[in-house]
Design an enzyme around this catalytic site. Sequence first.
Site, short mmCIF file in Angstrom:
data_model
loop_
_atom_site.label_atom_id
_atom_site.label_comp_id
_atom_site.label_asym_id
_atom_site.label_seq_id
_atom_site.Cartn_x
_atom_site.Cartn_y
_atom_site.Cartn_z
N GLY A 46 0.82 -1.20 0.00
CA GLY A 46 0.00 0.00 0.00
C GLY A 46 0.85 1.25 0.00
O GLY A 46 2.01 1.22 0.43
N GLN A 51 3.04 9.85 1.39
CA GLN A 51 4.38 9.24 1.41
C GLN A 51 5.24 9.65 0.23
O GLN A 51 6.45 9.48 0.26
CB GLN A 51 4.26 7.72 1.43
CG GLN A 51 3.65 7.17 2.71
CD GLN A 51 3.47 5.67 2.63
OE1 GLN A 51 2.46 5.20 2.13
NE2 GLN A 51 4.45 4.92 3.08
N CYS A 92 6.07 -0.47 7.01
CA CYS A 92 5.72 0.70 6.22
C CYS A 92 6.88 1.06 5.31
O CYS A 92 8.03 1.06 5.75
CB CYS A 92 5.42 1.86 7.16
SG CYS A 92 5.02 3.40 6.33
N LEU A 93 6.58 1.41 4.06
CA LEU A 93 7.65 1.79 3.12
C LEU A 93 8.38 3.06 3.59
O LEU A 93 9.52 3.29 3.20
CB LEU A 93 7.07 2.02 1.72
CG LEU A 93 6.51 0.77 1.02
CD1 LEU A 93 5.90 1.15 -0.32
CD2 LEU A 93 7.62 -0.27 0.83
N HIS A 134 -4.15 1.74 7.86
CA HIS A 134 -2.76 2.21 7.90
C HIS A 134 -2.56 3.37 6.90
O HIS A 134 -1.99 4.41 7.25
CB HIS A 134 -1.83 1.02 7.58
CG HIS A 134 -0.38 1.36 7.48
ND1 HIS A 134 0.57 0.83 8.32
CD2 HIS A 134 0.31 2.17 6.61
CE1 HIS A 134 1.76 1.30 7.98
NE2 HIS A 134 1.63 2.11 6.95
N GLU A 135 -3.04 3.17 5.67
CA GLU A 135 -2.83 4.20 4.64
C GLU A 135 -3.65 5.46 4.94
O GLU A 135 -3.19 6.57 4.68
CB GLU A 135 -3.20 3.66 3.25
CG GLU A 135 -2.40 2.44 2.78
CD GLU A 135 -0.90 2.60 2.91
OE1 GLU A 135 -0.39 3.73 2.83
OE2 GLU A 135 -0.22 1.57 3.12
N HIS A 138 -1.88 7.74 7.19
CA HIS A 138 -0.88 8.57 6.48
C HIS A 138 -1.52 9.87 6.00
O HIS A 138 -0.91 10.94 6.07
CB HIS A 138 -0.32 7.84 5.26
CG HIS A 138 0.80 6.89 5.58
ND1 HIS A 138 1.97 7.29 6.20
CD2 HIS A 138 0.95 5.57 5.34
CE1 HIS A 138 2.78 6.25 6.33
NE2 HIS A 138 2.17 5.18 5.82
ZN LIG Z 1 2.87 3.28 5.71
#
Ligand SMILES: [Zn+2]
Length: 167
Positions: A46, A51, A92-93, A134-135, A138
């Site tokens: 995701g 991000q 998480c990226l 989660h997204e 962000h």
């Molecule tokens: Zn993330």
Amino acid sequence: MALLNILHYPDKRLHKVAKPVERVDERIRKLVADMAETMYAAPGVGLAATQVDVHERVVVIDVSDTRDALRVFINPEIVWSSDERKVNEEGCLSVPGIYDSVERAERIRVRALNENGEPFELECEGLLAICIQHEMDHLLGKVFVEYLSPLKQMRIKTKLKKLEHAM
Ligand SMILES: [Zn+2]
């Protein structure tokens, strides 16, 4: 399409609050395509626009094993979430190499627009439900490590800063 640069925690830009998308047009479709390419290349399940330093409410997700089931959520809203909650390991990226436990609603119903600007609702559970929550955090400027204890957050910051200098 183009690969976008992913911001890394504790970059302050990860704490900006995203604005709603006013019109789903070519610019947004290009953003979606670039975000999908970036997510697949990373690889991740995701990615939120926040991000990649775009502060508009756009999320792409693919939790399939075959990596061919892209889901696009524009202006997502959680319209219902279950009382049952579950603790899962998340990564998480934007926080490379860090995995830790976060408690979230087990089932949710989300309302959003797709890349054609059409509204849809989706009820889901498991990894997809975790990923959407989660997204969406962000988009509100929240990174999952902020659910952890202050001590853990401090350790993660120190570790990632060292990593950033080494690169
Ligand atoms: Zn993330």
